[in-house]
Scaffold this active site. Structure first.
Site, PDB file in Angstrom:
ATOM      1  N   THR A  58      40.736  18.642  56.698  1.00 22.32           N
ATOM      2  CA  THR A  58      41.976  19.428  56.751  1.00 22.32           C
ATOM      3  C   THR A  58      42.826  18.816  57.854  1.00 22.32           C
ATOM      4  O   THR A  58      42.307  18.100  58.707  1.00 22.32           O
ATOM      5  CB  THR A  58      41.625  20.886  57.163  1.00 22.32           C
ATOM      6  N   ARG A  83      38.430  28.411  44.407  1.00 23.28           N
ATOM      7  CA  ARG A  83      38.021  28.709  45.789  1.00 23.28           C
ATOM      8  C   ARG A  83      39.199  28.414  46.735  1.00 23.28           C
ATOM      9  O   ARG A  83      39.794  27.348  46.681  1.00 23.28           O
ATOM     10  CB  ARG A  83      36.815  27.862  46.179  1.00 23.28           C
ATOM     11  N   ASP A  97      40.222  28.725  54.400  1.00 23.87           N
ATOM     12  CA  ASP A  97      40.980  29.373  55.478  1.00 23.87           C
ATOM     13  C   ASP A  97      42.389  28.816  55.636  1.00 23.87           C
ATOM     14  O   ASP A  97      43.278  29.499  56.148  1.00 23.87           O
ATOM     15  CB  ASP A  97      40.231  29.216  56.810  1.00 23.87           C
ATOM     16  N   THR A 140      40.268  23.392  61.644  1.00 22.38           N
ATOM     17  CA  THR A 140      39.660  22.558  60.610  1.00 22.38           C
ATOM     18  C   THR A 140      38.158  22.833  60.662  1.00 22.38           C
ATOM     19  O   THR A 140      37.610  23.061  61.737  1.00 22.38           O
ATOM     20  CB  THR A 140      39.913  21.053  60.852  1.00 22.38           C
TER      21      THR A 140
HETATM   22  N1  GLY Z   1      38.995  24.366  56.436  1.00 17.65           N
HETATM   23  C1  GLY Z   1      39.277  23.957  55.143  1.00 17.65           C
HETATM   24  C2  GLY Z   1      38.539  24.643  54.098  1.00 17.65           C
HETATM   25  O1  GLY Z   1      37.463  25.162  54.337  1.00 17.65           O
HETATM   26  O2  GLY Z   1      39.019  24.681  52.991  1.00 17.65           O
END
Ligand code: GLY
Length: 415
Positions: free
Chosen positions: A242, A270, A273, A293
């Site tokens: 990320t 899905r 966050d 991240t």
């Molecule tokens: N932190 C990125 C995700 O879990 O999608």
């Protein structure tokens, strides 16, 4: 990166992973150092490591009076456009059906507005789409097909986001690791138990055999030699790459944004966050900005970015505020190392006065790959994060195994 739970539950090799890691049930925390980060300068931009090459341009833009959110978006657009960054945008690793689905959000401090998109297909610059949601709708969040149609309506082109390299990595996962998916109860399930060792074969030997088999598969699929080790790593330990960026100008205006292709090989639909305002990113013009991240599911449960900003509002330093959010993740697992070893999280924290911090649950992915935060406050640099726990989250390979020579040679793109 996060390990595949099915792999962890199901395979002999993964079982060895659990039993050879720190066998203490309770985590050993590192002492909190005096703040190793700068004490506060404006303007400043902070971001994840993969934004470092885009900081010069964004900093010049900010210094010349550019808007703080536009500066942050300039940084994250770089990796979104880069087909070789398989954690965001074009070239992002796909879901379990080989479709790239992207998430992003942004918050504009000066006008106290936010925008967000989740599970978007076929649109590369979802960070800019999140800004368009903020500016051109009365909503904060759009998802899936509706978000894609909105993006096209406001002028974003539809394009194929799946690069040949990401498709081949998916194929390697599908063909050689197909039982190791994200179905079934996860680490957070109270009935989850570390598996017993099912085999008398030395575990390092099992790993060597598995890596060799994947290396052969990667060669057959035509993955370039220098990328094979990286592909194998992604198959065995699907990443959650990320990028987050927060930007603060000399007037004290502050904004943030986060964008991702999410967890590799995730179930379609899905959402992690990154597009969740308060988890992957949160900015409050009165206080500061934070982003994340790492393991999205864990960060959602602690509302990480919001928790950090609220901690700073109550007087904590950026370092203390980030560490407290990490402690909440640890608390959610009752300090159980057999689970925490398979999670990782990095927070990027920027206070309105320019003080900042980068914190992470673990020191890195391996001894050589430390977690870092990229910073530009007139000087562009990378700084190592302050870790809550000593050591890597899950070293790769997890043993001193013999990695085939052809995989070591000219190996690039390892993160
Ligand atoms: N932190 C990125 C995700 O879990 O999608």
């Amino acid at each position: 990166m996060s390990i595949s739970r099915r792999g962890f539950l199901g395979s002999a090799i993964a079982a060895s992973f659990a039993t050879t890691l720190n066998t203490n049930l309770y985590a050993q925390e590192l002492p909190l150092p005096a703040n190793p980060f700068g004490s506060g300068k404006r303007p400043i931009i902070i971001c994840a490591h993969n934004g470092v090459n885009y900081l010069d341009d964004a900093f010049a833009f900010l210094k010349n009076g550019g808007d703080t959110l536009d500066a942050a978006l300039r940084v994250v657009k770089g990796p979104e456009d880069d087909p070789n960054d398989d954690s965001v945008g074009l070239g992002g690793l796909p879901n379990e059906e080989c479709v790239v689905e992207l998430d992003a959000c942004c918050m504009h401090g000066p006008t106290r507005r936010a925008g967000s998109v989740g599970g978007v297909r076929n649109i590369k610059n979802v960070s800019l789409v999140s800004k368009a949601v903020m500016e051109h709708t009365g909503h904060v969040m759009l998802v899936g097909e509706g978000a894609e149609r909105f993006a096209v309506a406001v002028g974003f082109p539809r394009e194929n986001l799946l690069t040949d390299r990401s498709r081949k990595i998916w194929l390697l996962w599908k063909e050689y690791n197909s039982t190791d998916d994200w179905w079934g109860p996860g680490l957070a399930d109270p009935n989850w138990k570390p598996p017993a060792l099912p085999s008398a074969t030395p575990q390092s030997e099992l790993w060597e055999r598995r890596i060799q088999r994947l290396a052969e598969g990667a060669a057959q699929l035509g993955i370039e030699p220098e990328f094979r080790m990286a592909a194998i790593r992604r198959v065995l330990s699907p990443p959650t790459g990320t990028i987050h960026c927060s930007a603060l100008n000399d007037k004290g205006e502050i904004s943030g944004c986060t964008t991702t292709s999410g967890l590799a090989f995730k179930l379609p639909g899905r959402v992690g966050d990154s597009p969740i305002i308060g988890a992957g990113c949160y900015t409050d013009q009165d206080v500061g900005s934070a982003g994340a991240t790492g393991a999205g599911e864990e960060n959602i449960k602690v509302a990480g970015a919001h928790t950090i900003v609220e901690n700073m509002r109550r007087g904590m330093s950026p370092l203390e505020a980030g560490m407290d959010a990490l402690q909440r993740i640890v608390r959610n697992y009752n300090h159980d190392m057999t689970k925490l070893n398979f999670l990782d999280m990095t927070y990027y924290v920027l206070r309105k006065d320019g003080a900042y911090a980068g914190v992470s649950l673990w020191e890195g992915y391996s001894e050589k790959e430390k977690h870092s935060i990229a910073v530009h406050d007139g000087i562009r640099r990378m700084e190592t994060t302050v870790a809550l726990f000593k050591g890597p989250s899950h070293e790769f390979p997890p043993f001193p195994v013999k990695v085939p020579d052809e995989l070591k040679k000219n190996s690039v793109y390892v993160k």
